[in-house]
Design an enzyme around this catalytic site. Structure first.
Site, PDB file in Angstrom:
ATOM      1  N   ARG A  28       4.500  15.093 -31.439  1.00 57.17           N
ATOM      2  CA  ARG A  28       3.469  15.706 -32.276  1.00 57.17           C
ATOM      3  C   ARG A  28       3.038  14.741 -33.364  1.00 57.17           C
ATOM      4  O   ARG A  28       3.879  14.087 -33.993  1.00 57.17           O
ATOM      5  CB  ARG A  28       3.984  17.012 -32.897  1.00 57.17           C
ATOM      6  CG  ARG A  28       4.231  18.058 -31.836  1.00 57.17           C
ATOM      7  CD  ARG A  28       4.439  19.460 -32.379  1.00 57.17           C
ATOM      8  NE  ARG A  28       4.966  20.276 -31.299  1.00 57.17           N
ATOM      9  CZ  ARG A  28       4.217  20.769 -30.298  1.00 57.17           C
ATOM     10  NH1 ARG A  28       2.908  20.571 -30.288  1.00 57.17           N
ATOM     11  NH2 ARG A  28       4.772  21.464 -29.323  1.00 57.17           N
ATOM     12  N   ILE A  30       2.067  13.424 -36.833  1.00 54.23           N
ATOM     13  CA  ILE A  30       2.603  13.793 -38.145  1.00 54.23           C
ATOM     14  C   ILE A  30       1.497  14.312 -39.077  1.00 54.23           C
ATOM     15  O   ILE A  30       1.780  15.029 -40.038  1.00 54.23           O
ATOM     16  CB  ILE A  30       3.332  12.570 -38.763  1.00 54.23           C
ATOM     17  CG1 ILE A  30       4.386  12.994 -39.756  1.00 54.23           C
ATOM     18  CG2 ILE A  30       2.347  11.582 -39.374  1.00 54.23           C
ATOM     19  CD1 ILE A  30       5.333  11.868 -40.151  1.00 54.23           C
ATOM     20  N   ASN A  86      -8.068   5.089 -29.647  1.00 52.88           N
ATOM     21  CA  ASN A  86      -8.759   4.233 -30.605  1.00 52.88           C
ATOM     22  C   ASN A  86      -8.325   2.791 -30.365  1.00 52.88           C
ATOM     23  O   ASN A  86      -7.157   2.524 -30.082  1.00 52.88           O
ATOM     24  CB  ASN A  86      -8.411   4.652 -32.037  1.00 52.88           C
ATOM     25  CG  ASN A  86      -8.870   6.066 -32.350  1.00 52.88           C
ATOM     26  OD1 ASN A  86      -9.882   6.525 -31.819  1.00 52.88           O
ATOM     27  ND2 ASN A  86      -8.134   6.754 -33.207  1.00 52.88           N
ATOM     28  N   VAL A  95      -2.296   2.360 -35.864  1.00 56.07           N
ATOM     29  CA  VAL A  95      -0.975   1.928 -35.385  1.00 56.07           C
ATOM     30  C   VAL A  95      -1.174   0.978 -34.201  1.00 56.07           C
ATOM     31  O   VAL A  95      -1.735   1.373 -33.173  1.00 56.07           O
ATOM     32  CB  VAL A  95      -0.116   3.137 -34.962  1.00 56.07           C
ATOM     33  CG1 VAL A  95       1.221   2.670 -34.402  1.00 56.07           C
ATOM     34  CG2 VAL A  95       0.106   4.083 -36.144  1.00 56.07           C
ATOM     35  N   HIS A  99      -1.814   4.026 -27.838  1.00 55.94           N
ATOM     36  CA  HIS A  99      -1.500   5.462 -27.825  1.00 55.94           C
ATOM     37  C   HIS A  99      -2.747   6.268 -27.523  1.00 55.94           C
ATOM     38  O   HIS A  99      -3.859   5.863 -27.838  1.00 55.94           O
ATOM     39  CB  HIS A  99      -0.886   5.918 -29.154  1.00 55.94           C
ATOM     40  CG  HIS A  99      -1.710   5.571 -30.362  1.00 55.94           C
ATOM     41  ND1 HIS A  99      -1.705   4.310 -30.912  1.00 55.94           N
ATOM     42  CD2 HIS A  99      -2.564   6.300 -31.105  1.00 55.94           C
ATOM     43  CE1 HIS A  99      -2.519   4.283 -31.960  1.00 55.94           C
ATOM     44  NE2 HIS A  99      -3.063   5.476 -32.101  1.00 55.94           N
ATOM     45  N   MET A 100      -2.514   7.413 -26.926  1.00 60.99           N
ATOM     46  CA  MET A 100      -3.585   8.335 -26.578  1.00 60.99           C
ATOM     47  C   MET A 100      -3.381   9.608 -27.388  1.00 60.99           C
ATOM     48  O   MET A 100      -2.269  10.126 -27.461  1.00 60.99           O
ATOM     49  CB  MET A 100      -3.498   8.628 -25.078  1.00 60.99           C
ATOM     50  CG  MET A 100      -4.540   9.544 -24.534  1.00 60.99           C
ATOM     51  SD  MET A 100      -4.246   9.771 -22.765  1.00 60.99           S
ATOM     52  CE  MET A 100      -4.752   8.173 -22.155  1.00 60.99           C
TER      53      MET A 100
END
Ligand code: AMP
Ligand code: ZN
Length: 113
Positions: A28, A30, A86, A95, A99-100
């Site tokens: 999840r 943050i 992104n 970051v 990541h998706m």
């Protein structure tokens, strides 16, 4: 390696993990942007989409499949959801570990930014 997502993947820092296998972890966000906001990452440190290698294609395909499964489990599959990756500064990537985002649980913006 001081990458925050590598540290989540290795269990060095805690996260609310909702899925993991040998290649992929999901947790999840943050700072959720929607009632359901998950982050799906490869365990392997790939800095961004820009650094994807040709043989990473199957891994990205698996990330999408995991996201779809999680969308069903989170109860957003029927009404709809958004997957977003992104890339780079202007793409809004903060970051530097691929990541998706899976966003759902409310009517999302009709614009993408
Ligand atoms: P991006 O802007 O695409 O790089 O998104 C990074 C996302 O990671 C943001 O939505 C952050 O809220 C999220 N994030 C950063 N650190 C953590 C963490 N320790 N646990 C969960 N989510 C995080
Ligand atoms: Zn990393």
């Amino acid at each position: 390696m001081d990458c925050i997502f590598c540290q989540i993947a290795s269990g060095k820092i805690p996260a609310d993990i909702v899925y993991q296998d040998e290649e992929i972890i999901a947790f999840r966000d943050i700072n959720p942007q929607a009632p359901r906001h998950l982050v799906i990452i490869p365990r392997k440190h790939i800095p961004s989409l820009e650094q994807l290698k040709e043989n990473d294609s199957a891994l990205v395909g698996r990330m999408v499949a995991v996201a779809n499964k999680l969308a069903r489990e989170e109860g957003v599959a029927q009404k709809g959801y958004r997957l977003a990756i992104n890339c780079g500064t202007e793409g809004g990537q903060l970051v530097p570990h691929l990541h998706m985002h899976l966003l759902g649980g409310r009517k999302l913006s009709d614009t993408l930014g």
